[in-house]
Design a protein around this motif. Structure first.
Motif, mmCIF file in Angstrom:
data_model
loop_
_atom_site.group_PDB
_atom_site.id
_atom_site.type_symbol
_atom_site.label_atom_id
_atom_site.label_comp_id
_atom_site.label_asym_id
_atom_site.label_seq_id
_atom_site.Cartn_x
_atom_site.Cartn_y
_atom_site.Cartn_z
ATOM 1 N N ILE A 25 -1.467 -8.161 -9.558
ATOM 2 C CA ILE A 25 -1.299 -6.759 -9.959
ATOM 3 C C ILE A 25 -0.018 -6.580 -10.752
ATOM 4 C CG2 ILE A 25 -0.914 -4.419 -9.102
ATOM 5 C CD1 ILE A 25 -2.770 -5.092 -6.768
ATOM 6 N N ILE A 26 1.061 -7.220 -10.308
ATOM 7 C CA ILE A 26 2.349 -7.122 -11.008
ATOM 8 C C ILE A 26 2.236 -7.699 -12.416
ATOM 9 C CG2 ILE A 26 4.742 -7.931 -11.040
ATOM 10 C CD1 ILE A 26 4.660 -7.832 -7.972
ATOM 11 N N TYR A 29 0.178 -5.346 -14.613
ATOM 12 C CA TYR A 29 0.922 -4.123 -14.920
ATOM 13 C C TYR A 29 1.993 -4.371 -15.982
ATOM 14 C CZ TYR A 29 3.513 0.204 -14.344
ATOM 15 O OH TYR A 29 4.127 1.397 -14.581
ATOM 16 N N TYR A 32 0.068 -4.976 -19.494
ATOM 17 C CA TYR A 32 -0.727 -3.918 -20.123
ATOM 18 C C TYR A 32 -0.193 -2.509 -19.897
ATOM 19 C CZ TYR A 32 -4.092 -7.702 -20.619
ATOM 20 O OH TYR A 32 -4.698 -8.883 -20.930
ATOM 21 N N LEU A 33 0.679 -2.311 -18.923
ATOM 22 C CA LEU A 33 1.240 -0.988 -18.615
ATOM 23 C C LEU A 33 0.162 0.095 -18.523
ATOM 24 C CD1 LEU A 33 4.456 -1.007 -20.848
ATOM 25 C CD2 LEU A 33 4.302 -1.407 -18.386
ATOM 26 N N PRO A 34 -0.848 -0.078 -17.680
ATOM 27 C CA PRO A 34 -1.902 0.945 -17.539
ATOM 28 C C PRO A 34 -1.316 2.246 -17.012
ATOM 29 C CG PRO A 34 -2.041 -0.660 -15.758
ATOM 30 C CD PRO A 34 -1.026 -1.192 -16.719
ATOM 31 N N ASN A 35 -1.839 3.382 -17.500
ATOM 32 C CA ASN A 35 -1.264 4.677 -17.129
ATOM 33 C C ASN A 35 -1.958 5.350 -15.961
ATOM 34 O OD1 ASN A 35 -3.616 5.340 -18.364
ATOM 35 N ND2 ASN A 35 -2.697 6.422 -20.097
ATOM 36 N N PHE A 37 -4.617 4.374 -12.149
ATOM 37 C CA PHE A 37 -5.157 3.335 -11.265
ATOM 38 C C PHE A 37 -6.478 2.780 -11.790
ATOM 39 C CE2 PHE A 37 -7.842 2.054 -7.683
ATOM 40 C CZ PHE A 37 -7.043 1.068 -7.117
ATOM 41 N N LYS A 39 -7.471 2.337 -14.888
ATOM 42 C CA LYS A 39 -7.227 1.358 -15.935
ATOM 43 C C LYS A 39 -6.638 0.077 -15.348
ATOM 44 C CE LYS A 39 -6.672 4.270 -19.995
ATOM 45 N NZ LYS A 39 -7.770 3.575 -20.682
ATOM 46 N N LEU A 40 -5.750 0.233 -14.357
ATOM 47 C CA LEU A 40 -5.171 -0.937 -13.705
ATOM 48 C C LEU A 40 -6.259 -1.786 -13.053
ATOM 49 C CD1 LEU A 40 -2.745 -2.593 -12.690
ATOM 50 C CD2 LEU A 40 -2.604 -1.027 -10.736
ATOM 51 N N GLU A 43 -8.260 -3.661 -15.771
ATOM 52 C CA GLU A 43 -7.505 -4.781 -16.320
ATOM 53 C C GLU A 43 -7.401 -5.916 -15.306
ATOM 54 O OE1 GLU A 43 -6.819 -4.932 -19.292
ATOM 55 O OE2 GLU A 43 -6.716 -2.889 -20.055
ATOM 56 N N LEU A 44 -7.292 -5.574 -14.024
ATOM 57 C CA LEU A 44 -7.207 -6.593 -12.975
ATOM 58 C C LEU A 44 -8.518 -7.376 -12.879
ATOM 59 C CD1 LEU A 44 -5.354 -7.723 -10.748
ATOM 60 C CD2 LEU A 44 -6.425 -6.103 -9.164
#
Length: 266
Positions: A25-26, A29, A32-35, A37, A39-40, A43-44
């Motif tokens: 997750i780190i 983040y 990609y700096l998702p804005n 949860f 999007k995070l 991406e994960l």
């Protein structure tokens, strides 16, 4: 990052499943700096998918070619890894990923092919339905601003009729000052000439006008386009009139890092 912590002394800590997920997750983040949860999470999932495909392909090739080189430390392969196996694994993984994404792309629902666009010029606004077009890579040649193609009939409410009715004359430079008035003086400096080789015509010229603001409503987001050009198309884009504008897929895919866009949470 994960490769570094594998070699740290506290093996029990870094072999823990929860810690591995936290490290993933780190990494996602930071990259990609998702804005939000959602999007995070997307991406994960993509991170794990690509890791499994590429890592699995390379490991499978090593298992068949040189199984004696396989060694595991903290659940991660750390033994001798021939360069040719790594390269071949990368090629196989890329091929699998490319084919998979192509199959998925072909099954995208009709809903995801369209978006709503709000265009503001001179404090006047109009809304249009746009097709998300991967082939629309038009940019204004001087500024590099992205071009959104819109049928001229949808701009009647925000542009004067003597502009929309004289597109050809304006492109050819035959639109004389005698035809202008105080209202038109606001629009003329905003005109742009955009060369294109699509829309059924090779080496064509499209008249564009710089928009004050464009907002794209897509996937529960309001995407504000800070600098864009509206390309005025003189015909119909779709004979069934399902859409009246074209927006580039590239503009939406790069909305998180594009200098032209910013996201507004709904």
């Amino acid at each position: 990052m994960y490769v570094v912590v594998v070699y740290l002394q506290n093996e029990r800590l870094y072999s823990n499943l929860f810690v591995k997920i936290c490290l993933s997750i780190i990494m996602v983040y930071i990259a990609y700096l998702p804005n939000n949860f959602k999007k995070l999470f997307k991406e994960l999932i993509m991170f794990y998918l690509i890791s499994f495909v590429f890592g699995g392909s390379a490991f499978a090739l090593l298992y068949f070619v040189k199984p004696e080189n396989i060694m595991i430390r903290n659940g991660v392969y750390v033994g001798n890894y021939p360069l040719k196996i790594a390269l071949l694994g990368g090629i196989v993984g890329f091929t699998i990923t490319h084919i998979a994404f192509k199959l998925v792309k072909n099954k995208i629902s009709t809903k995801n092919m369209y978006c709503e666009i709000s265009i503001e010029i001179n404090q006047k606004t109009t809304n249009v339905k746009a097709l998300i077009d991967s082939g629309n890579l038009l940019k204004e040649p001087i500024s590099g601003y992205p071009v959104i193609i819109v049928e001229k009939y949808k701009l009647v409410g925000i542009l004067p009729s003597n502009i929309l009715g004289n597109l050809k004359e304006i492109l050819q430079g035959n639109y004389s000052d005698e035809d202008t008035d105080n209202e038109l003086e606001y629009y003329l400096p905003k005109f742009r000439v955009i060369p294109f080789s699509s829309l059924g015509k090779q080496n064509g010229m499209l008249l564009g006008i710089k928009a004050d603001k464009v907002t794209i409503f897509f996937e529960e987001e309001n995407i504000l386009i800070q600098n864009s050009i509206i390309g005025i198309y003189n015909e119909h884009l779709d004979k069934n009139e399902k859409y009246t504008a074209l927006v580039g897929l590239d503009l939406l895919e790069r909305r998180n890092d594009s200098e032209f866009t910013s996201n507004i949470k709904v």
